[in-house]
Design an enzyme around this catalytic site. Sequence first.
Site, mmCIF file in Angstrom:
data_model
loop_
_atom_site.group_PDB
_atom_site.id
_atom_site.type_symbol
_atom_site.label_atom_id
_atom_site.label_comp_id
_atom_site.label_asym_id
_atom_site.label_seq_id
_atom_site.Cartn_x
_atom_site.Cartn_y
_atom_site.Cartn_z
ATOM 1 N N TYR A 1 -0.758 6.558 -4.091
ATOM 2 C CA TYR A 1 0.408 6.797 -3.235
ATOM 3 C C TYR A 1 0.970 8.203 -3.474
ATOM 4 O O TYR A 1 1.554 8.802 -2.567
ATOM 5 C CB TYR A 1 1.480 5.742 -3.491
ATOM 6 C CG TYR A 1 1.168 4.418 -2.843
ATOM 7 C CD1 TYR A 1 1.531 4.153 -1.533
ATOM 8 C CD2 TYR A 1 0.496 3.421 -3.546
ATOM 9 C CE1 TYR A 1 1.244 2.934 -0.932
ATOM 10 C CE2 TYR A 1 0.200 2.200 -2.966
ATOM 11 C CZ TYR A 1 0.569 1.968 -1.659
ATOM 12 O OH TYR A 1 0.271 0.759 -1.067
ATOM 13 N N GLU B 1 1.429 -5.334 -3.862
ATOM 14 C CA GLU B 1 0.038 -5.249 -4.327
ATOM 15 C C GLU B 1 -0.084 -5.641 -5.793
ATOM 16 O O GLU B 1 -1.047 -6.319 -6.186
ATOM 17 C CB GLU B 1 -0.495 -3.834 -4.068
ATOM 18 C CG GLU B 1 -0.705 -3.574 -2.579
ATOM 19 C CD GLU B 1 -0.669 -2.101 -2.207
ATOM 20 O OE1 GLU B 1 -0.882 -1.249 -3.102
ATOM 21 O OE2 GLU B 1 -0.441 -1.805 -1.023
ATOM 22 N N GLN C 1 -14.467 -5.247 6.060
ATOM 23 C CA GLN C 1 -13.925 -6.570 5.762
ATOM 24 C C GLN C 1 -14.628 -7.639 6.599
ATOM 25 O O GLN C 1 -14.857 -7.437 7.809
ATOM 26 C CB GLN C 1 -12.419 -6.614 6.036
ATOM 27 C CG GLN C 1 -11.579 -5.844 5.039
ATOM 28 C CD GLN C 1 -11.691 -4.343 5.191
ATOM 29 O OE1 GLN C 1 -11.614 -3.818 6.299
ATOM 30 N NE2 GLN C 1 -11.874 -3.638 4.082
ATOM 31 N N GLY D 1 -15.401 -13.623 20.682
ATOM 32 C CA GLY D 1 -16.461 -12.879 20.016
ATOM 33 C C GLY D 1 -16.561 -13.221 18.541
ATOM 34 O O GLY D 1 -16.448 -14.374 18.134
#
Length: 393
Positions: A98, A140, A207, A273
């Site tokens: 970050y 996180e 992913q 799809g």
Amino acid sequence: MLSTESAATVRATIPAVAGALDAITARFYLTMLGERPELLDGMFNRGNQASGEQRRALAGSIAAFATLLVDHPDERPDAMLARIAHKHVSLGVTEDQYVIVHKYLFDAIAHTLGEAATPDVVAAWDEVYWLMAGALIALEARLYAESGITGGDVWRPWRVVERDEQTPDTASFTLEPADGGPAPAFLPGQYVSVRVRLADGVRQSRQYSLIGAADDRRRITVKRLRADAAPAGEVSTHLHERTRPGDVLMVSAPAGDVALSEGEHPVVLASAGIGCTPMMGMLQHLADQGSTRPVLALHADRAAQDHAHREEAAALVERLPRGHRHTWYESGAGGRTGRMDLAGLDIPENAEAYLCGPLPFMREVRAQLIGAGVPPRRVHYEVFGPDLWLAAD
């Protein structure tokens, strides 16, 4: 919460900054990845960089977060932040990154806005950045702790034990841990990142939904993206052309904020799809649990032969006492013809709905669900890659 002074400055400058965000984010990625090319090695998706989707999604999230800070100072956009945090966790983003992003982003702001980037303006938007970054870092950290890992430790080797051709352009891969350790638990609807080393030596990650589990085995399905030129589709092409049983892939810990909720309320699963894959994980879970919940499984595709997991989905719905299934195909037999149309279907008002597919499809189906009485807060969507729904709003 923004300070009073910063809130006034951000409110006054949102139109100017939002109007320049595309230029700001374009310069940000150009300079950061130019000076730090190692970030493209396993972290940033160079296909999304080439298409511009990543910078549009970043611009949309910054603008949305800043607007919410000034319009709703007592609220935090948890849904938006959770989506970003889960994606970061699936890639192993760490707190120190970050600081890198901040450096290049604010260099880009100063360069793009020029004289308009006064010290007061920069300080106010700096506060916006660190409020957003701080919230993401905290989210996180919690997700890493829950998984028993750290940001630098999300990747494990998994061996391909089976490959199954679903359609000419989709293949399923069954994986098991190659290190002998147990497979981590996951929630139905979650995904993992798969990282491969491409022919030029650069690692890239994408992913894929977890669509089933048996003991320590996990399954994913990959649709080959046929593009005119690389880098679009380079990972799916690599997996289709080169990955066979016995090969080892680097796979992240499970992540994803769109997961099937527990309870007895009805469920609507709507996909198009390859968007069927998170729904397969949910259907598998419901069937394995012997669920008696009302389940409406809806899918749209180009044709029956393009519908991945078609027979498997039908078998899973058959195992659900209150399960119903409807399909729509643009051409050919096997289902209703045309686009997904919910008219005439019994949509329970207390249903929880999950959507996955192209953005126009999800927008259209969401509107139909809301029109049928499903509250907007109970309609969830999954999107792989940059979240352009947010960027478009």
